[in-house]
Design an enzyme around this catalytic site. Structure first.
Site, PDB file in Angstrom:
ATOM      1  N   CYS A   1     -36.271  89.848  -4.028  1.00  0.00           N
ATOM      2  CA  CYS A   1     -35.733  88.515  -2.927  1.00  0.00           C
ATOM      3  C   CYS A   1     -36.656  88.730  -2.006  1.00  0.00           C
ATOM      4  O   CYS A   1     -35.997  89.739  -1.301  1.00  0.00           O
ATOM      5  CB  CYS A   1     -34.983  87.718  -2.970  1.00  0.00           C
ATOM      6  SG  CYS A   1     -34.636  86.725  -2.140  1.00  0.00           S
TER       7      CYS A   1
ATOM      8  N   TYR B   1     -44.193  80.406  -6.187  1.00  0.00           N
ATOM      9  CA  TYR B   1     -43.168  79.974  -6.174  1.00  0.00           C
ATOM     10  C   TYR B   1     -43.834  78.460  -6.947  1.00  0.00           C
ATOM     11  O   TYR B   1     -43.424  77.886  -7.420  1.00  0.00           O
ATOM     12  CB  TYR B   1     -41.977  79.816  -5.370  1.00  0.00           C
ATOM     13  CG  TYR B   1     -40.933  81.592  -4.934  1.00  0.00           C
ATOM     14  CD1 TYR B   1     -40.522  81.202  -6.389  1.00  0.00           C
ATOM     15  CD2 TYR B   1     -41.498  82.085  -4.722  1.00  0.00           C
ATOM     16  CE1 TYR B   1     -39.957  82.490  -6.073  1.00  0.00           C
ATOM     17  CE2 TYR B   1     -40.994  83.225  -4.484  1.00  0.00           C
ATOM     18  CZ  TYR B   1     -40.226  83.214  -5.362  1.00  0.00           C
ATOM     19  OH  TYR B   1     -39.367  84.423  -5.253  1.00  0.00           O
TER      20      TYR B   1
END
Length: 320
Positions: free
Chosen positions: A53, A184
């Protein structure tokens, strides 16, 4: 029953145009000394992360750079998120040794039974109450840089200098929307129009950054700031994951001479490279995407050795 979760779990965060709109953070109480703020204490908090992440990675980098490793403990989840959420399968008996949880959503349920969003990393847990107190990835590094200053190691870098904060905040806002979250937006897009919009914006910003870093060692001069950390975590994942998995394939990072050397410069700085796990990054993005990788084949490259090659960025440092 699969033991992995599709990268498309974020379906509920897609609007009518097929655009990805990231969920808002639920636990955003700031750290500080004022009434209603989270008390700043050594040993009080545990930072939960997964090495895949980028949002969590930047908090871990700041924790390392500022010498907060003995102040805030660290719990690491597996890089491949399961259908039950982030799992602490890397720990003995498959549970976090401090919080005694197997899956991250457990601590969210203990904190708020009515919480229905995704349990995200980074998550800061109060080890005394065993409850989530902050998952505000956007401001977390700033809290570590300012509120926790009394615990910084001697000669710690000033990552968020007061005279640059307005500029850094403005820059970080654009960086987040167009680059950090931009990959994203492209990868999770559910329409060609939404994908191309995110793709074009992303590379427009990367082109601008390539030019900016042609005359400056770091984003705001000769010293590393919070903004460099935020850009690094996206760049270090670009060729290993985003280029192929998220279809942001106009250029690889290594096709940008300045950005590539800048990223290597940071990687070779303590706090950056030693907290970067390419194997975890690849597994998280490539094996977590069940729908487009049904046979769970993990890409062999890129070569990590390339990140240790000379970057020659010192020549941009201005002589005092």
């Amino acid at each position: 029953m699969t033991n992995k979760i599709s990268i498309h779990e974020e379906q509920r965060e897609i609007n009518a145009k097929g655009e990805f709109q990231r969920q808002k953070n639920r636990f955003d109480t700031p750290f500080g000394e004022n009434a209603g703020e989270l008390p700043v204490e050594s040993g009080r908090y545990r930072l939960l992360w997964a090495e895949i992440c980028p949002w969590a990675h930047r908090a871990v980098i700041v924790r390392e750079l500022l010498g907060l490793k003995d102040v805030i403990s660290l719990g690491t989840a597996s890089p491949v998120r399961t259908e039950h959420g982030w799992e602490f399968s890397l720990d003995e008996n498959g549970v976090d040794p401090v919080l005694n949880i197997r899956y991250l959503p457990e601590i969210y349920a203990q904190t708020d039974e009515e919480y229905t969003g995704r349990a995200t990393v980074p998550t800061v847990v109060d080890v005394q109450t065993k409850k989530v107190v902050n998952n505000d990835y956007f401001r977390l590094t700033n809290y570590l840089e300012v509120a926790f200053q009394k615990f910084h190691k001697k000669n710690a870098p000033d990552l968020y200098p007061r005279h640059l904060r307005k500029e850094i905040d403005a820059f970080n806002e654009i960086l987040f929307h167009d680059v950090n979250n931009g990959v994203y937006k492209a990868g999770f897009a559910r329409s060609q129009e939404a994908y191309e919009k995110a793709y074009d914006t992303l590379f427009e910003r990367l082109d601008e950054l390539e030019e900016r870093l042609g005359s400056s060692r770091y984003l705001f001069g000769d010293e590393i700031t919070d903004s460099d950390i935020r850009l690094y975590v996206t760049l270090v994942r670009f060729d290993a994951a985003y280029y192929s998995v998220f279809r942001v394939n106009r250029n690889r990072l290594i096709d940008f001479p300045n950005l590539w050397n800048y990223a290597k410069d940071l990687y070779q700085t303590k706090g950056f490279g030693n907290t970067t796990n390419f194997d975890a990054i690849k597994k998280g993005y490539q094996l977590g995407n069940v729908s487009s990788n049904p046979f769970n084949i993990l890409a062999k490259g890129p070569r990590v050795e390339n990140w240790l090659e000379p970057h020659n960025r010192e020549k941009l440092t201005k002589e005092v």
